[in-house]
Design a protein around this motif. Structure first.
Motif, PDB file in Angstrom:
ATOM      1  N   SER A   1      19.136  35.945  38.679  1.00 36.81           N
ATOM      2  CA  SER A   1      17.761  36.426  38.546  1.00 36.81           C
ATOM      3  C   SER A   1      17.682  37.941  38.663  1.00 36.81           C
ATOM      4  CB  SER A   1      16.860  35.800  39.609  1.00 36.81           C
ATOM      5  OG  SER A   1      16.993  36.496  40.836  1.00 36.81           O
ATOM      6  N   HIS A   2      16.456  38.440  38.488  1.00 31.59           N
ATOM      7  CA  HIS A   2      16.176  39.880  38.597  1.00 31.59           C
ATOM      8  C   HIS A   2      16.330  40.402  40.018  1.00 31.59           C
ATOM      9  CE1 HIS A   2      12.516  37.931  39.926  1.00 31.59           C
ATOM     10  NE2 HIS A   2      12.108  39.064  40.445  1.00 31.59           N
ATOM     11  N   LYS A   3      16.434  39.513  41.025  1.00 27.18           N
ATOM     12  CA  LYS A   3      16.417  39.964  42.421  1.00 27.18           C
ATOM     13  C   LYS A   3      17.573  40.919  42.741  1.00 27.18           C
ATOM     14  CE  LYS A   3      13.218  36.885  44.305  1.00 27.18           C
ATOM     15  NZ  LYS A   3      13.177  35.745  43.375  1.00 27.18           N
TER      16      LYS A   3
ATOM     17  N   GLN B   1      17.443  32.521  45.303  1.00 28.19           N
ATOM     18  CA  GLN B   1      17.866  33.614  44.408  1.00 28.19           C
ATOM     19  C   GLN B   1      17.990  34.944  45.156  1.00 28.19           C
ATOM     20  OE1 GLN B   1      15.574  31.363  43.479  1.00 28.19           O
ATOM     21  NE2 GLN B   1      15.601  31.020  41.285  1.00 28.19           N
TER      22      GLN B   1
ATOM     23  N   SER C   1      10.718  40.772  47.589  1.00 23.32           N
ATOM     24  CA  SER C   1       9.538  40.806  46.719  1.00 23.32           C
ATOM     25  C   SER C   1       8.391  41.473  47.472  1.00 23.32           C
ATOM     26  CB  SER C   1       9.171  39.375  46.319  1.00 23.32           C
ATOM     27  OG  SER C   1       8.095  39.390  45.406  1.00 23.32           O
TER      28      SER C   1
ATOM     29  N   CYS D   1       5.669  35.928  35.358  1.00 23.88           N
ATOM     30  CA  CYS D   1       5.302  34.994  36.429  1.00 23.88           C
ATOM     31  C   CYS D   1       5.100  35.801  37.714  1.00 23.88           C
ATOM     32  CB  CYS D   1       6.384  33.936  36.599  1.00 23.88           C
ATOM     33  SG  CYS D   1       7.996  34.574  37.075  1.00 23.88           S
ATOM     34  N   CYS D   2       4.258  35.266  38.594  1.00 25.30           N
ATOM     35  CA  CYS D   2       3.955  35.975  39.841  1.00 25.30           C
ATOM     36  C   CYS D   2       4.244  35.114  41.057  1.00 25.30           C
ATOM     37  CB  CYS D   2       2.481  36.359  39.884  1.00 25.30           C
ATOM     38  SG  CYS D   2       2.061  37.633  38.724  1.00 25.30           S
ATOM     39  N   GLY D   3       5.219  35.545  41.843  1.00 27.77           N
ATOM     40  CA  GLY D   3       5.450  34.960  43.156  1.00 27.77           C
ATOM     41  C   GLY D   3       4.907  35.976  44.146  1.00 27.77           C
ATOM     42  N   GLY D   4       5.732  36.949  44.495  1.00 23.88           N
ATOM     43  CA  GLY D   4       5.264  38.090  45.276  1.00 23.88           C
ATOM     44  C   GLY D   4       4.950  39.270  44.372  1.00 23.88           C
ATOM     45  N   GLY D   5       5.248  39.115  43.093  1.00 24.06           N
ATOM     46  CA  GLY D   5       4.832  40.117  42.119  1.00 24.06           C
ATOM     47  C   GLY D   5       5.888  41.114  41.677  1.00 24.06           C
ATOM     48  N   SER D   6       7.151  40.954  42.129  1.00 24.75           N
ATOM     49  CA  SER D   6       8.096  42.040  41.858  1.00 24.75           C
ATOM     50  C   SER D   6       8.559  42.105  40.405  1.00 24.75           C
ATOM     51  CB  SER D   6       9.297  41.978  42.799  1.00 24.75           C
ATOM     52  OG  SER D   6      10.179  40.946  42.469  1.00 24.75           O
ATOM     53  N   ASN D   7       8.825  40.944  39.787  1.00 25.23           N
ATOM     54  CA  ASN D   7       9.280  41.043  38.391  1.00 25.23           C
ATOM     55  C   ASN D   7       8.128  41.449  37.485  1.00 25.23           C
ATOM     56  OD1 ASN D   7       8.553  38.769  36.238  1.00 25.23           O
ATOM     57  ND2 ASN D   7       8.538  37.780  38.242  1.00 25.23           N
TER      58      ASN D   7
ATOM     59  N   LEU E   1       7.654  30.123  43.250  1.00 26.99           N
ATOM     60  CA  LEU E   1       6.455  30.953  43.379  1.00 26.99           C
ATOM     61  C   LEU E   1       5.554  30.445  44.504  1.00 26.99           C
ATOM     62  CD1 LEU E   1       5.633  31.247  39.552  1.00 26.99           C
ATOM     63  CD2 LEU E   1       7.141  32.707  40.878  1.00 26.99           C
TER      64      LEU E   1
ATOM     65  N   GLU F   1      10.452  29.194  37.931  1.00 30.17           N
ATOM     66  CA  GLU F   1       9.550  30.344  38.096  1.00 30.17           C
ATOM     67  C   GLU F   1       9.309  31.013  36.748  1.00 30.17           C
ATOM     68  OE1 GLU F   1      12.330  29.815  39.790  1.00 30.17           O
ATOM     69  OE2 GLU F   1      11.951  29.951  41.948  1.00 30.17           O
TER      70      GLU F   1
ATOM     71  N   THR G   1      12.859  35.634  34.012  1.00 33.00           N
ATOM     72  CA  THR G   1      13.447  36.209  35.216  1.00 33.00           C
ATOM     73  C   THR G   1      14.772  35.590  35.624  1.00 33.00           C
ATOM     74  OG1 THR G   1      12.003  34.711  36.427  1.00 33.00           O
ATOM     75  CG2 THR G   1      11.287  36.997  36.211  1.00 33.00           C
TER      76      THR G   1
HETATM   77  C1  LIG Z   1      11.978  35.226  43.065  1.00 34.52           C
HETATM   78  C2  LIG Z   1      11.825  34.853  41.667  1.00 34.52           C
HETATM   79  C3  LIG Z   1      10.592  34.957  41.009  1.00 34.52           C
HETATM   80  C4  LIG Z   1       9.317  35.376  41.686  1.00 34.52           C
HETATM   81  O1  LIG Z   1       9.349  36.542  42.440  1.00 34.52           O
HETATM   82  P1  LIG Z   1       8.567  37.831  42.027  1.00 34.52           P
HETATM   83  O2  LIG Z   1       8.752  38.768  43.158  1.00 34.52           O
HETATM   84  O3  LIG Z   1       7.138  37.454  41.819  1.00 34.52           O
HETATM   85  O4  LIG Z   1       9.194  38.339  40.804  1.00 34.52           O
HETATM   86  C5  LIG Z   1      10.532  34.650  39.684  1.00 34.52           C
HETATM   87  N1  LIG Z   1      11.608  34.205  39.016  1.00 34.52           N
HETATM   88  C6  LIG Z   1      12.806  34.077  39.604  1.00 34.52           C
HETATM   89  C7  LIG Z   1      13.953  33.571  38.811  1.00 34.52           C
HETATM   90  C8  LIG Z   1      12.949  34.400  40.943  1.00 34.52           C
HETATM   91  O5  LIG Z   1      14.144  34.275  41.529  1.00 34.52           O
END
Ligand SMILES: *Cc1c(COP(=O)(O)O)cnc(C)c1O
Length: 461
Positions: free
Chosen positions: A114-116, A143, A233, A266-272, A342, A388, A417
């Motif tokens: 993932s982007h993390k 992730q 995030s 997509c929005c979990g904590g919003g980072s991507n 998310l 996500e 992501t």
């Molecule tokens: C953690 C995660 C997200 C959601 O987190 P954001 O901080 O909102 O980006 C989305 N997609 C993947 C694959 C993740 O691991």
């Protein structure tokens, strides 16, 4: 109109961004500052230093520096998996029979999937620079913990991960990946911390939540010399690091003269989402260009679409500073049948301020319709998406179908992501037809809102 676009738009190593872009510098109204939960005073760098390493504390509070240089060692690590490809989804367009052009930025092409990793590398680097021994963190789906373990192994830091218990049990393989990179992984809530023992007493048998795990990780960091807490995030610093997603997209699209009309994440904590839209939102805020942005969240954890814009704790144990954000309340735990990721109760303060100003739209979907989109995407484009990411896919498909109705040839960009290899339990539920949807009632949400600290000036806006 753009033409001759390859399936994969690659950039060269040299085109890995040299600077992070700090969107806050171009926001006329800055995101609300973090507050001390006792005094309700805005926090200063010194206040954050016991929790975060110094450089990251500075980045957290820096609303003014537009470009922040990416350290050489961080950029060198980025080059092992970046620039991430920008894909033209020809097969998806054809299957949908839409006049729209669809592009996606694929952030799953590294081992953490993932982007993390983009932020993990930066955070581990600054911790190492400061001479710290190690870092603590929480992970939900795994992730972030995986990304951080990779980054800590690379820079030689100890890594202690509190993993949400349901995921620890459901995602044993992801746990083992972390251990392979040398991380110490504990299921949360656990009896290794004060706050964990408290949560276990109040909610025996709970599968845990990100909020609980954060409380535990913060406690361990603040009780052990040489350790700091890192978060994957929500924080301003994380959105800053993730701006490389959007910067690469912008460079790639400019090269081919492509201008996106709609940008979806997509929005979990919003980072991507915050990172993907950053340079485009910057242009919108400064009047240089206009775009439509859509943030997508699950109906079972609907922070933007049904949350309240107020100061709240970032964790269930109420040990963190207060952040102003769209929140469902720090005690909110999504229903147990929610497998689609998310799960966080709040969202980034930067995005929350922008949402409050009407700078982007938010939509929410049920998890079965999200998995249906994931299945459709896997069968057409070939990539197995993370649940996500599939929220963004569903958002993009809906927009493309709208174009089919109206005949508009819009250009859609979305963030893919990550990959879904470790989410096969959820896919299995979907394939077996046992996946269900739960949408919280207003009464359910009210219970969450009741956890939000009440003090003068903290009424819902
Ligand atoms: C953690 C995660 C997200 C959601 O987190 P954001 O901080 O909102 O980006 C989305 N997609 C993947 C694959 C993740 O691991």
């Amino acid at each position: 109109m753009s033409k001759n676009i390859p399936y994969r738009i690659y950039l060269t190593e040299d085109e890995v961004p040299k600077y992070y872009y700090n969107l806050r510098a171009d926001m006329p109204t800055k995101p609300a500052p973090l507050l001390n939960p006792g005094t309700h005073e805005p926090l200063k760098v010194e206040d954050l230093e016991p929790i975060f390493c110094t450089e990251l504390a500075k980045q957290e509070l820096d609303n003014d520096t537009r470009l922040i240089e990416i350290p050489d060692e961080v950029r060198e690590y980025y080059k092992t998996y970046r620039p991430a490809p920008l894909m033209r989804a020809y097969a998806l367009e054809k299957a949908l029979d839409t006049p729209a052009e669809i592009y996606y930025k694929f952030e799953g092409n590294n081992t953490s999937g993932s982007h993390k990793l983009n932020s993990a590398i930066a955070q581990a680097y600054y911790a190492k620079q400061q001479g710290l021994k190690g870092v603590t963190t929480e992970t939900g789906a795994g992730q972030w913990g995986t990304a951080l373990s990779m980054a800590c192994a690379h820079f030689g830091l100890d890594c202690r991960v509190y993993m949400v218990k349901v995921s620890y049990e459901q995602k044993a393989y992801r746990r083992e990946v972390m251990r392979t990179y040398g991380a110490n992984v504990t299921p949360s809530p656990s009896d290794t911390t004060e706050v964990g023992r408290q949560i276990l007493k109040e909610h025996p048998g709970t599968g845990g939540s990100l909020g609980c795990a954060i409380s535990e990780a913060v406690e361990v960091a603040t009780h052990n010399p040489g350790y700091r807490y890192v978060l994957g995030s929500v924080l301003n610093q994380v959105l800053l690091h993730q701006s490389i997603i959007g910067l690469e997209c912008k460079t790639a699209m400019d090269k081919y003269d492509i201008k996106p009309d709609i940008i979806i994440g997509c929005c979990g904590g919003g980072s991507n989402f915050g990172g993907l839209i950053a340079p485009f939102m910057g242009e919108k805020l400064t009047g240089k260009a206009d775009y439509q942005f859509i943030g997508v969240e699950p109906k079972s954890c609907p922070s933007f679409t049904r949350g309240e814009y107020r100061y709240d704790f970032c964790d269930t144990g109420r040990v963190t500073p207060l952040a102003k954000m769209y929140t469902l309340g720090n005690g909110f735990i999504p229903s147990a049948n929610h497998a689609g990721g998310l799960r966080y109760h709040g969202d980034s303060s930067i995005l929350s301020e922008l949402y409050h100003e009407g700078m982007f739209d938010a939509v929410a979907y049920e998890q079965t319709e999200v998995f249906k989109a994931a299945e459709f995407f896997a069968r057409t484009e070939g990539l197995l998406p993370a649940p996500e990411s599939s929220h963004a896919i569903k958002g993009a498909i809906d927009q493309a179908l709208k174009c089919k109705e109206t005949g508009e040839k819009k250009v859609i960009l979305f963030g893919l992501t990550g990959t879904g290899y470790f989410d096969m339990t959820a896919y299995q539920q979907y394939n077996d037809g046992t996946m269900t949807d739960t949408i919280p009632t207003d009464a359910d949400l009210q219970k969450g809102f009741d956890y939000i600290p009440d003090f003068p000036g903290n009424e819902a806006e």
